[in-house]
Scaffold this motif. Sequence first.
Motif: not given
Lengths: 106, 124
Positions: A96, B62-64, B46, B89-90
């Motif tokens: 992160t 988590d977003s992908v 990110e 958003e990608d």
Amino acid sequence: DIQMTQSPSSLSASVGDRVTITCQASQDISNYLNWYQQKPGKAPKLLIYDASNLETGVPSRFSGSGSGTDFTFTISSLQPEDIATYYCQQYDNLVTFGPGTKVDIK
Amino acid sequence: EVQLVESGGGLVQPGRSLRLSCAASGFTFDDYAMHWVRQAPGKGLEWVSGISWNSGSIGYADSVKGRFTISRDNAKNSLYLQMNSLRAEDTALYYCAKGATLISGSYYGAIDYWGQGTLVTVSS
């Protein structure tokens, strides 16, 4: 998931000033923390790894410290070429990046 | 000299797929983990995904997760990112990046080299 916060989000300082950026993790990440510099239009550059180790070739005015949840990045004497956004990055659980701190010259 | 050259970006409609590639040179590719990191216009970094040297350890943001798949071909010194079900958003500049740790069992660690990125725009 581990969340990273940085403060301040931006700062202005004079050439020669000491600049300090803090990074906080939402849980203990030991020393699994790196710092990067990104200049506009460029890819990021690794400055500090494992919280306090200076990457080869990086000027000694850059330093890092901390462990657990609280970390500090310091530029001992700000130079014009240090204008950039600085990011912390944890790798204790997944990876992160922090939201970044933009550094300008006053 | 380490070189990472991304390709495969472009304009794609929401819901469609795209495959990014990264050609690596200047180092022993199969000794290092590799990553994809993205940056939306005017936004921060990110982390998207990482893969260990032998593909034994793989992780996703988590977003992908469930939509993107990272892979590598050590014989071809190449890294890939298969992106399915793309969303607005990608939209971002996608960087291919090299892990700093020699033959680590995972992809965790610092990132010491980055490509110049390939731009992915998801829009109808």
